[in-house]
Design a protein around this motif. Structure first.
Motif, mmCIF file in Angstrom:
data_model
loop_
_atom_site.group_PDB
_atom_site.id
_atom_site.type_symbol
_atom_site.label_atom_id
_atom_site.label_comp_id
_atom_site.label_asym_id
_atom_site.label_seq_id
_atom_site.Cartn_x
_atom_site.Cartn_y
_atom_site.Cartn_z
ATOM 1 N N LEU A 130 0.832 -1.194 0.000
ATOM 2 C CA LEU A 130 0.000 0.000 0.000
ATOM 3 C C LEU A 130 0.875 1.255 0.000
ATOM 4 N N ALA A 131 0.269 2.364 -0.401
ATOM 5 C CA ALA A 131 0.940 3.654 -0.380
ATOM 6 C C ALA A 131 0.018 4.669 0.282
ATOM 7 N N MET A 132 0.585 5.528 1.129
ATOM 8 C CA MET A 132 -0.190 6.567 1.789
ATOM 9 C C MET A 132 0.293 7.930 1.338
ATOM 10 N N THR A 133 -0.620 8.760 0.909
ATOM 11 C CA THR A 133 -0.302 10.138 0.571
ATOM 12 C C THR A 133 -0.924 11.042 1.625
ATOM 13 N N LEU A 134 -0.110 11.933 2.199
ATOM 14 C CA LEU A 134 -0.569 12.862 3.221
ATOM 15 C C LEU A 134 -0.501 14.278 2.669
ATOM 16 N N ILE A 135 -1.634 14.903 2.542
ATOM 17 C CA ILE A 135 -1.696 16.274 2.057
ATOM 18 C C ILE A 135 -1.958 17.174 3.267
ATOM 19 N N THR A 136 -1.049 18.130 3.498
ATOM 20 C CA THR A 136 -1.135 18.914 4.719
ATOM 21 C C THR A 136 -0.559 20.313 4.541
ATOM 22 N N SER A 137 -1.042 21.232 5.354
ATOM 23 C CA SER A 137 -0.477 22.582 5.407
ATOM 24 C C SER A 137 0.399 22.744 6.645
ATOM 25 N N ASP A 138 0.548 21.667 7.410
ATOM 26 C CA ASP A 138 1.320 21.690 8.649
ATOM 27 C C ASP A 138 2.588 20.868 8.459
ATOM 28 N N LYS A 139 3.733 21.559 8.406
ATOM 29 C CA LYS A 139 4.989 20.845 8.199
ATOM 30 C C LYS A 139 5.317 19.937 9.367
ATOM 31 N N ASN A 140 4.787 20.212 10.535
ATOM 32 C CA ASN A 140 5.051 19.367 11.687
ATOM 33 C C ASN A 140 4.440 17.968 11.525
ATOM 34 N N ALA A 141 3.467 17.862 10.611
ATOM 35 C CA ALA A 141 2.844 16.553 10.390
ATOM 36 C C ALA A 141 3.833 15.552 9.823
ATOM 37 N N SER A 142 4.949 16.056 9.263
ATOM 38 C CA SER A 142 5.927 15.153 8.661
ATOM 39 C C SER A 142 6.581 14.247 9.694
ATOM 40 N N ARG A 143 6.517 14.610 10.972
ATOM 41 C CA ARG A 143 7.152 13.786 11.999
ATOM 42 C C ARG A 143 6.439 12.450 12.189
ATOM 43 N N PHE A 144 5.237 12.332 11.621
ATOM 44 C CA PHE A 144 4.486 11.091 11.775
ATOM 45 C C PHE A 144 4.787 10.090 10.669
ATOM 46 N N LEU A 145 5.668 10.466 9.778
ATOM 47 C CA LEU A 145 6.039 9.561 8.696
ATOM 48 C C LEU A 145 7.533 9.274 8.763
ATOM 49 N N SER A 146 7.888 8.043 8.551
ATOM 50 C CA SER A 146 9.290 7.635 8.602
ATOM 51 C C SER A 146 10.084 8.314 7.492
ATOM 52 N N SER A 193 5.435 4.944 0.743
ATOM 53 C CA SER A 193 5.153 3.733 -0.013
ATOM 54 C C SER A 193 5.782 2.551 0.693
ATOM 55 N N GLY A 194 5.465 1.372 0.238
ATOM 56 C CA GLY A 194 6.049 0.192 0.838
ATOM 57 C C GLY A 194 5.419 -0.211 2.150
ATOM 58 N N LEU A 195 4.129 0.120 2.338
ATOM 59 C CA LEU A 195 3.400 -0.333 3.520
ATOM 60 C C LEU A 195 2.890 -1.741 3.220
ATOM 61 N N ILE A 196 3.621 -2.734 3.660
ATOM 62 C CA ILE A 196 3.307 -4.120 3.326
ATOM 63 C C ILE A 196 2.335 -4.691 4.351
ATOM 64 N N VAL A 197 1.284 -5.322 3.855
ATOM 65 C CA VAL A 197 0.329 -5.998 4.722
ATOM 66 C C VAL A 197 0.978 -7.297 5.181
ATOM 67 N N ASP A 198 1.182 -7.424 6.501
ATOM 68 C CA ASP A 198 1.921 -8.577 7.006
ATOM 69 C C ASP A 198 1.042 -9.829 7.054
ATOM 70 N N ALA A 199 1.639 -10.917 7.542
ATOM 71 C CA ALA A 199 0.948 -12.206 7.547
ATOM 72 C C ALA A 199 -0.280 -12.211 8.447
ATOM 73 N N ASN A 200 -0.341 -11.279 9.376
ATOM 74 C CA ASN A 200 -1.496 -11.176 10.269
ATOM 75 C C ASN A 200 -2.529 -10.160 9.807
ATOM 76 N N GLY A 201 -2.265 -9.508 8.655
ATOM 77 C CA GLY A 201 -3.224 -8.565 8.099
ATOM 78 C C GLY A 201 -3.049 -7.128 8.552
ATOM 79 N N TYR A 202 -1.895 -6.783 9.115
ATOM 80 C CA TYR A 202 -1.658 -5.434 9.630
ATOM 81 C C TYR A 202 -0.673 -4.666 8.747
ATOM 82 N N ILE A 203 -0.813 -3.335 8.774
ATOM 83 C CA ILE A 203 0.227 -2.436 8.286
ATOM 84 C C ILE A 203 0.672 -1.582 9.464
#
Length: 268
Positions: free
Chosen positions: A57-73, A94-104
Motif C-alpha cells: 500500500l501507499a499513503m499520501t498525506l496532504i497537509t499545510s502543517d509541516k510538523n505533520a511530517s514527523r508522523f512519517l518515517s 510507499s512500501g506499507l506491506i500488509v503482514d501475515a497477520n493482516g496489519y500495516i
C-alpha cells in the motif's frame, strides 16, 4: 474407393483439424454484447478491491502543517514540497506491506488491521487516527492507495513468471503485452485468472478474442492474481505442431514415407 483417394481424405481431415483459425488468434473481435454508456464509450468497471496479505500500500498525506511530517518515517517519505502560495505540501509513504497477520504499520500512527478492507475503509481508519494525533481536524488529509500490483503469468506466454507493476491499475491486455504476448498455441478463448478473496479463491475464465471483455470487472487485474494461459488442443494432440502449413506438410510427408515403405515390403 482407391487407396490414394482414402489417403487424400484422411490427410485433408488431419490438415483441417491441426490448423488454428484466424478467429482463434485475433484479440477483441467485434461482439454484439459490448455495452456502451450514454457518451458512446465503453464504461470502465472495477471490482471493489479488498486488501490481501502481502499487498503493498501507499499513503499520501496532504497537509499545510509541516510538523505533520514527523508522523512519517524519513526512510519511506519523499521530501516535503511546499506550495508556491498556500504552503500546502504532500508527503508520500510507499512500501506499507500488509503482514501475515493482516496489519500495516505506519510510523507515528501505529498498526492498523486492514486485511479484507477496501481502500476507502482503510483511509477512514488512518484519517481518524491522524486527527487524534494532530488534535485538530482538517490539518491533514490522508489518501490510501495500492502502491504496486504483483501478479503471476504461467502457461503459453513468452515471458512467464512473477510480475510487478508500480501502479494501482493494470488490465489483462497490458499484462500480456508486458510479458511478451501469448504464444501461437495459447487458448485465447479460455484465459483463467485465479483471484483470492478473504473468503477463498475464485477461478475466473475470460475470452480475450471478444471485445465485450472490456465490460468485465475482471478485465482489470488485482494484486496476487494468477493468470493461467492454457494450450490449444492442437498443441496437445501434436498434429502439425500447432498452426503452420509447413508443420502439417512435414507430418504428412512422414506419413507418406511410412506408407510407401510398407507397400514396398508388401510387394516383396
Amino acid at each position: 474407393m482407391k487407396f490414394n483417394q482414402v489417403f487424400f481424405i484422411i490427410s485433408f481431415a488431419l490438415f483441417l483439424s491441426s490448423c488454428i483459425g484466424v478467429k482463434d488468434l485475433k484479440y477483441l473481435q467485434p461482439s454484439e454484447n459490448l455495452q456502451y454508456n450514454q457518451y458512446g464509450l465503453v464504461p470502465v468497471i472495477y471490482e471493489n478491491y479488498r486488501v490481501k496479505k502481502d499487498d503493498i500500500l501507499a499513503m499520501t498525506l496532504i497537509t499545510s502543517d509541516k510538523n505533520a511530517s514527523r508522523f512519517l518515517s524519513e526512510e519511506n517519505t519523499t521530501a516535503f514540497k511546499g506550495g508556491a502560495n498556500n504552503g500546502d505540501g504532500r508527503l508520500r509513504t510507499s512500501g506499507l506491506i500488509v503482514d501475515a497477520n493482516g496489519y500495516i504499520s505506519i510510523y507515528g500512527l501505529g498498526e492498523f488491521y486492514v486485511y479484507g478492507l477496501t481502500l476507502h475503509e482503510i483511509t477512514d481508519l488512518v484519517q481518524a487516527r491522524l486527527n487524534e494525533v494532530l488534535y485538530n481536524d482538517g490539518k491533514a488529509e490522508v489518501r490510501m492507495n495500492i502502491g504496486a500490483i504483483k501478479y503471476y503469468m504461467v502457461g503459453e506466454i513468452a515471458s512467464p513468471g512473477e510480475k510487478m507493476e508500480l501502479s494501482n491499475r493494470v488490465d489483462l491486455l497490458q499484462a500480456i503485452a508486458k510479458s511478451g504476448d501469448l504464444t501461437r498455441y495459447a487458448d485465447r478463448r479460455h484465459i483463467r485468472i485465479i483471484r483470492e478473496y478473504p473468503e477463498g479463491k475464485k477461478n475466473i475464465v475470460l475470452d480475450i478474442t471478444r471485445d465485450d471483455i472490456l465490460n468485465s470487472p475482471y478485465f482489470y487485474l488485482q494484486s496476487g492474481d494468477q493468470i493461467i494461459i492454457d494450450p490449444l488442443k492442437e498443441k496437445i494432440s501434436g498434429l502439425g505442431g500447432g498452426t503452420t502449413i509447413g508443420d502439417v506438410t512435414q507430418f504428412l510427408s512422414v506419413g507418406i514415407q511410412a506408407i510407401t515403405t510398407y507397400l514396398f515390403f508388401k510387394t516383396l
